[in-house]
Enzyme design. Structure first.
Site, PDB file in Angstrom:
ATOM      1  N   TRP A 154      -5.735  -3.274   3.336  1.00 30.47           N
ATOM      2  CA  TRP A 154      -5.133  -2.271   3.906  1.00 30.47           C
ATOM      3  C   TRP A 154      -5.124  -2.553   5.382  1.00 30.47           C
ATOM      4  O   TRP A 154      -5.064  -1.855   6.525  1.00 30.47           O
ATOM      5  CB  TRP A 154      -5.986  -1.065   3.661  1.00 30.47           C
ATOM      6  CG  TRP A 154      -5.576  -0.660   2.191  1.00 30.47           C
ATOM      7  CD1 TRP A 154      -4.827  -1.287   1.537  1.00 30.47           C
ATOM      8  CD2 TRP A 154      -6.380   0.393   1.406  1.00 30.47           C
ATOM      9  NE1 TRP A 154      -4.995  -0.537   0.058  1.00 30.47           N
ATOM     10  CE2 TRP A 154      -5.599   0.392   0.229  1.00 30.47           C
ATOM     11  CE3 TRP A 154      -7.226   1.386   1.861  1.00 30.47           C
ATOM     12  CZ2 TRP A 154      -5.840   1.367  -0.621  1.00 30.47           C
ATOM     13  CZ3 TRP A 154      -7.470   2.256   0.797  1.00 30.47           C
ATOM     14  CH2 TRP A 154      -6.822   2.426  -0.469  1.00 30.47           C
TER      15      TRP A 154
ATOM     16  N   TYR B 290       1.748   7.419   0.801  1.00 31.21           N
ATOM     17  CA  TYR B 290       2.467   8.202  -0.226  1.00 31.21           C
ATOM     18  C   TYR B 290       2.721   9.612   0.345  1.00 31.21           C
ATOM     19  O   TYR B 290       1.914  10.036   1.339  1.00 31.21           O
ATOM     20  CB  TYR B 290       1.696   8.338  -1.571  1.00 31.21           C
ATOM     21  CG  TYR B 290       0.359   9.080  -1.421  1.00 31.21           C
ATOM     22  CD1 TYR B 290       0.335  10.552  -1.486  1.00 31.21           C
ATOM     23  CD2 TYR B 290      -0.863   8.463  -1.031  1.00 31.21           C
ATOM     24  CE1 TYR B 290      -0.844  11.272  -1.552  1.00 31.21           C
ATOM     25  CE2 TYR B 290      -1.876   8.998  -1.060  1.00 31.21           C
ATOM     26  CZ  TYR B 290      -2.081  10.503  -1.054  1.00 31.21           C
ATOM     27  OH  TYR B 290      -3.164  11.081  -0.871  1.00 31.21           O
TER      28      TYR B 290
ATOM     29  N   ASN C 223       0.855  -1.203  -0.061  1.00 30.61           N
ATOM     30  CA  ASN C 223       0.152   0.015  -0.030  1.00 30.61           C
ATOM     31  C   ASN C 223       0.824   1.264   0.054  1.00 30.61           C
ATOM     32  O   ASN C 223       0.434   2.429   0.315  1.00 30.61           O
ATOM     33  CB  ASN C 223      -0.962  -0.083   1.188  1.00 30.61           C
ATOM     34  CG  ASN C 223      -2.057   1.072   1.090  1.00 30.61           C
ATOM     35  OD1 ASN C 223      -2.246   1.728   0.067  1.00 30.61           O
ATOM     36  ND2 ASN C 223      -2.427   1.381   2.349  1.00 30.61           N
TER      37      ASN C 223
ATOM     38  N   SER D 197     -15.414  10.698   0.210  1.00 27.69           N
ATOM     39  CA  SER D 197     -15.120  11.756   1.245  1.00 27.69           C
ATOM     40  C   SER D 197     -15.144  13.053   0.996  1.00 27.69           C
ATOM     41  O   SER D 197     -14.854  13.576  -0.312  1.00 27.69           O
ATOM     42  CB  SER D 197     -13.683  11.195   1.938  1.00 27.69           C
ATOM     43  OG  SER D 197     -12.887  11.233   1.013  1.00 27.69           O
TER      44      SER D 197
ATOM     45  N   HIS E 239      -5.212  14.294  -5.487  1.00 27.33           N
ATOM     46  CA  HIS E 239      -4.164  14.407  -4.668  1.00 27.33           C
ATOM     47  C   HIS E 239      -3.224  15.804  -4.592  1.00 27.33           C
ATOM     48  O   HIS E 239      -2.237  15.865  -3.778  1.00 27.33           O
ATOM     49  CB  HIS E 239      -3.057  13.166  -4.948  1.00 27.33           C
ATOM     50  CG  HIS E 239      -3.638  11.749  -4.899  1.00 27.33           C
ATOM     51  ND1 HIS E 239      -3.702  10.987  -5.855  1.00 27.33           N
ATOM     52  CD2 HIS E 239      -4.024  11.124  -3.785  1.00 27.33           C
ATOM     53  CE1 HIS E 239      -4.410   9.873  -5.608  1.00 27.33           C
ATOM     54  NE2 HIS E 239      -4.422   9.880  -4.227  1.00 27.33           N
TER      55      HIS E 239
ATOM     56  N   CYS F 223      -8.785   2.917  -7.496  1.00 27.23           N
ATOM     57  CA  CYS F 223      -7.674   4.002  -7.832  1.00 27.23           C
ATOM     58  C   CYS F 223      -6.244   3.355  -7.587  1.00 27.23           C
ATOM     59  O   CYS F 223      -5.962   2.293  -7.143  1.00 27.23           O
ATOM     60  CB  CYS F 223      -8.012   5.125  -6.746  1.00 27.23           C
ATOM     61  SG  CYS F 223      -8.011   4.736  -5.289  1.00 27.23           S
TER      62      CYS F 223
ATOM     63  N   ARG G 123       0.967  11.202   3.440  1.00 25.05           N
ATOM     64  CA  ARG G 123      -0.083  10.643   3.756  1.00 25.05           C
ATOM     65  C   ARG G 123       0.318   9.075   4.507  1.00 25.05           C
ATOM     66  O   ARG G 123       0.949   8.413   3.660  1.00 25.05           O
ATOM     67  CB  ARG G 123      -0.987  10.339   2.519  1.00 25.05           C
ATOM     68  CG  ARG G 123      -2.204   9.502   2.921  1.00 25.05           C
ATOM     69  CD  ARG G 123      -3.375  10.350   2.484  1.00 25.05           C
ATOM     70  NE  ARG G 123      -4.486   9.691   3.194  1.00 25.05           N
ATOM     71  CZ  ARG G 123      -5.330  10.000   4.196  1.00 25.05           C
ATOM     72  NH1 ARG G 123      -4.921  11.505   4.816  1.00 25.05           N
ATOM     73  NH2 ARG G 123      -6.310   9.589   4.913  1.00 25.05           N
ATOM     74  N   TYR G 124      -0.037   9.213   5.422  1.00 23.15           N
ATOM     75  CA  TYR G 124       0.269   7.777   6.240  1.00 23.15           C
ATOM     76  C   TYR G 124      -1.093   7.145   6.717  1.00 23.15           C
ATOM     77  O   TYR G 124      -2.044   7.765   6.937  1.00 23.15           O
ATOM     78  CB  TYR G 124       1.050   8.190   7.714  1.00 23.15           C
ATOM     79  CG  TYR G 124       2.077   9.041   7.481  1.00 23.15           C
ATOM     80  CD1 TYR G 124       2.971   9.015   6.186  1.00 23.15           C
ATOM     81  CD2 TYR G 124       2.871   9.658   8.422  1.00 23.15           C
ATOM     82  CE1 TYR G 124       3.923   9.922   6.181  1.00 23.15           C
ATOM     83  CE2 TYR G 124       4.021  10.278   8.408  1.00 23.15           C
ATOM     84  CZ  TYR G 124       4.510  10.737   7.290  1.00 23.15           C
ATOM     85  OH  TYR G 124       5.595  11.450   7.069  1.00 23.15           O
TER      86      TYR G 124
ATOM     87  N   ILE H 151     -16.596  10.518  -4.887  1.00 20.92           N
ATOM     88  CA  ILE H 151     -16.376   9.178  -4.494  1.00 20.92           C
ATOM     89  C   ILE H 151     -16.730   8.944  -2.942  1.00 20.92           C
ATOM     90  O   ILE H 151     -16.455   7.757  -2.510  1.00 20.92           O
ATOM     91  CB  ILE H 151     -14.763   8.933  -4.865  1.00 20.92           C
ATOM     92  CG1 ILE H 151     -14.636   9.371  -6.437  1.00 20.92           C
ATOM     93  CG2 ILE H 151     -14.327   7.557  -4.504  1.00 20.92           C
ATOM     94  CD1 ILE H 151     -15.365   8.543  -7.205  1.00 20.92           C
TER      95      ILE H 151
END
Ligand code: GLN
Ligand code: ZN
Length: 770
Positions: A579, A530, A128, A451, A710, A662, A533-534, A449
């Site tokens: 995940w 990424y 991930n 959120s 993003h 995605c 973003r954790y 999508i």
């Protein structure tokens, strides 16, 4: 004597220092010097931790402010022109490539406006983690642009830590990249000859700085490699070895089986190889057989991808057989991969039960595991080592007999799954006939999508609630107000299918995991996904069941305050599995089926509560795909799709099932097998016309993501029109939905408002034309 080695350590800091620092820098709150200072502190702590633990071979250059592959692109000057024309500093160029950059002009200062999209981001193998994909063109000229690996090597050296620098190897670097849209006929591997001199240059600089060996990661060796890529290894590594004589190269593979590519590496002039025996112990005999007399064998045995304690008994057996084969001086006991994919420190967990905590090992604890295993093989009689071994034996026993693991009810239900459970009542055309009469959507229905921006206020209130500072009623009131705000906004800009915005969810996996029996969750177990973003993956520890509905309350509330349809929003079984940290004592298929039953009950409850559209997200569907073609992959195609269908097929034809994907190159056939009524797919950064045509024949309805969520940049209405226009050249307009790439939780409200409004305007523009 065997040595111990760690292929890389998490760089986010034990308290997420890197996230805070990079985000402050982006917000203009700290300078680049302050940012670099924090980076240096994290590296120093990591090296010290490893040294103090007694690790013999410690990596450097495993640190990154964004992504290690992106670092290489910057180092080798693989920077598409659109990023170079603004005169940005190296660190700002790095961030612009990673996340896009949009800045208004400042005429007073004579500064031009900046508007550049991010490079494509894709999953790192089956993890991930996401890397920024290098983008090559015919005009790519490699040259050394910076000295990061050398600087960090010297930084460690100054601290008294001798490190082994790590770089992604040349073939993996090229193979993981892609051709830019102006050079679509380019095979990145054809650039190898041009690339090697730059590798040689940087490796020589490392040698001059005092490095004795380097770790070159060639993880693509666990893929099915095209013949030309396999063939490239011998020549490339001969050139490297010649170009940097005197520097030891350890070629590192991880995440799978290298046997199908063994010929490609069997005669490489390297000083050693690293193999992942946690993922594929079966390859042991064959891979060890390629070693020449002096070559070392790095035994990847402490899992870099999960949180379970190592089972020392089994590991010692494997290491011993390595020693028996090649002799202890040539064996290195190592983590299977970089520890980037594990949380930093179990000691920071205060809310796990003692029993469960006793099952886990995070990055810091894994250091001791590597050291203990090597010490034992070296015949240590040290009391601490003996104690660690005894404790480990007790752990294995405790886990085998733990009461929290088995739930006979769940096992019975999984055993009773039959093929009808994975079938909707009728095929899509019949379902659509009923659905269109109910929903009466316009052409090009618009939606999001799921959120909406997770504001500071939301985080503060969630935090207060978790710490008991506000009551459940107060928190619910706050969440409902948030939902109402999101609903009103969507009504205002005239979206067709609304969402409730997910303000109650911190994370799409953890939120559900916390409501499912059989899950454990951490308070500090962050892992980089990424950039800044954790995620904090929950851990599947036992059989899974749902004590009560998990999302019905919020969806019902949202639907009650609007006349438009609100989508129920769930995380699918495969994504829940991928995940989370899965169990290592039960196969993944069974864990997925357990989750599919949990979700089926939830989907049915939403339907019963009057929710007519339900989205079950599967962004991790592709990530779960076994890395090689063959029986295991074929089986995955079946059980992954079946799990999704078990979750979503308990509803009537009239209920519309959506799904979302995605972050990856998707396989239309796999998505087809899910039989969702409507799918939304990340698309905005693909820039590849063939990707449009791949989904052209998708039999149900599909929305290609029209903007990159993003990135903070705001596409104009014209940009949306252009994108849609291109898609509509080949697509059936009657099946085409309009939506962003993914959820908007990481965006601010201002950007969100403008981007979505432009998107809706573009949809209306095309409605006027059709
Ligand atoms: N519904 C989720 C959201 O919008 C989907 C996120 C994802 O696909 N990663 O946040
Ligand atoms: Zn998504």
């Amino acid at each position: 004597m065997v040595a111990s080695s760690v292929l890389g350590f998490p760089r986010i800091g034990a308290k997420r220092e890197l996230k805070k620092a990079t985000e402050s820098y982006w917000a203009g709150k700290i300078t680049s010097e302050e940012l670099f200072e924090i980076g240096s502190k994290i590296r120093t702590e990591n090296w010290k931790l490893q040294k103090d633990a007694g690790v013999d071979i410690i990596a450097s250059n495993d640190f990154s402010f964004y992504d290690q592959v992106l670092d290489l692109s910057l180092l080798f000057n693989v920077i598409p022109d659109r990023y170079t024309k603004y005169g940005l500093s190296p660190i700002d160029t790095l961030f612009a490539m990673g996340r896009g950059l949009q800045k208004p002009a400042d005429e007073a200062k004579g500064i031009k406006a900046i508007d550049v999209t991010a490079l494509e981001m894709v999953k790192w193998f089956d993890s991930n983690y996401h890397y920024v994909r290098p983008t090559f063109s015919h005009s790519t000229e490699f040259k050394l642009n910076g000295s990061k690996p050398v600087d960090e090597f010297l930084e460690a050296k100054k601290l008294g830590v001798e490190t082994r620098p790590v770089l992604l190897g040349p073939i993996s670097y090229l193979f993981l990249g892609k051709a830019d849209k102006d050079s679509l006929d380019l095979d990145p591997i054809s650039l190898l000859e041009k690339l090697l001199p730059v590798y040689i240059e940087v490796l020589n600089k490392l040698k001059e700085a005092g490095a004795k060996s380097v770790q070159l990661d060639e993880p693509v060796l666990v893929f099915d490699l095209p013949q030309n890529v396999q063939d490239a290894y011998q020549g490339a590594y001969e050139k490297l070895a010649k170009g940097v004589a005197g520097l030891d190269i350890v070629l590192t593979t991880y995440f799978g089986d290298v046997r199908p590519n063994l010929k490609a590496i069997a005669n490489l002039p390297v000083s050693g190889f690293h193999f992942d025996f946690t993922r594929c112990p079966e390859q042991f005999d064959e891979v060890v057989a390629i070693l020449k007399d002096s070559q070392k064998l790095s035994v990847g045995i402490v899992d870099g991808r999960n949180v379970w304690k190592n089972k020392f008994g089994a590991s010692l057996k494997l290491i011993q057989s390595a020693v028996d084969k090649v002799g202890s001086d040539r064996v290195i006991v190592a983590t299977s991969s970089s520890l980037l994919h594990t949380p930093v420190d179990l000691d920071n967990e205060t809310s796990l039960s003692e029993e469960i905590k006793g099952f886990f090992s995070f990055a810091k604890q894994k250091l001791s595991e590597v050291v203990t295993l090597s010490a034992k093989i070296n015949g240590s009689t040290d009391a601490a080592i003996t104690k660690a071994l005894e404790e480990n034996a007790a752990y294995v026993e405790a886990r085998n007999t733990s009461k929290i693991i088995n739930n006979p009810e769940v096992q019975k239900r999984v055993a009773a799954i039959d093929s009808n459970m994975g079938k909707r009542q009728n095929a899509f055309p019949a379902r659509w006939n009923k659905q269109k009469a109910i929903f009466k959507f316009p052409l090009f229905p618009t939606t999001t999508i799921g959120s909406f921006p997770q504001t500071k206020e939301i985080r503060i209130n969630r935090n207060k609630f978790q710490r008991g500072k506000i009551s459940a009623e107060e928190y619910e009131k706050f969440i409902n107000e948030e939902i109402e705000r999101v609903i009103r906004f969507q009504e205002e800009i005239d979206l067709d299918v609304l969402v409730h915005g997910e303000p109650e969810r911190n994370d799409m996996t953890a939120y559900f995991g916390e409501q499912i029996n059989g899950y454990a969750f951490t308070t500090n177990g962050w892992v980089q996904s990424y950039g800044s973003r954790y995620v904090r993956p929950p851990v599947i520890v036992g059989d899974l069941s749902r004590p009560k509905p998990m999302s019905v309350k919020e969806s019902v509330y949202a639907q009650s305050i609007t006349t438009k349809h609100v989508k129920g929003m769930l995380t699918g079984p495969i994504t829940m599995l991928r995940w989370s940290f899965p169990r290592d004592d039960l196969d993944q298929k069974t864990q997925a089926y357990q989750l599919s039953l949990v979700l089926r009950d939830e989907v049915n409850d939403l339907e019963a509560a009057g929710i007519k559209i339900i989205q079950v997200d599967e962004p991790a569907l592709r990530e779960g795909l076994p890395l090689r073609a063959g029986a295991e992959r074929n089986a995955y195609y079946d059980w992954a799709a079946e799990s999704f269908r078990i979750s979503t097929s308990g509803v009537a034809d009239e209920t519309q099932i959506h799904s979302h994907f995605c972050y990856s190159d998707l396989d239309p056939n796999h998505i087809k097998a899910l039989d969702a009524d409507v799918v939304s797919i990340e698309y905005s950064k693909k820039d590849d016309p063939s990707y449009i045509s791949e989904f052209k024949d998708y039999p149900n309805h599909v929305g290609l993501g029209l903007f990159d969520i993003h990135s903070p940049r705001i596409p104009s209405k014209e940009e949306f029109i252009e994108k849609m226009g291109k898609i509509l050249e080949t697509y059936d307009a009657a099946k085409f939905w309009v939506n962003p790439d993914c959820g908007l939780k990481t965006r601010g409200w201002e950007e969100t408002k403008l981007s979505l409004s432009h998107m809706v305007e573009a949809a209306k523009y095309f409605r006027g034309k059709y």
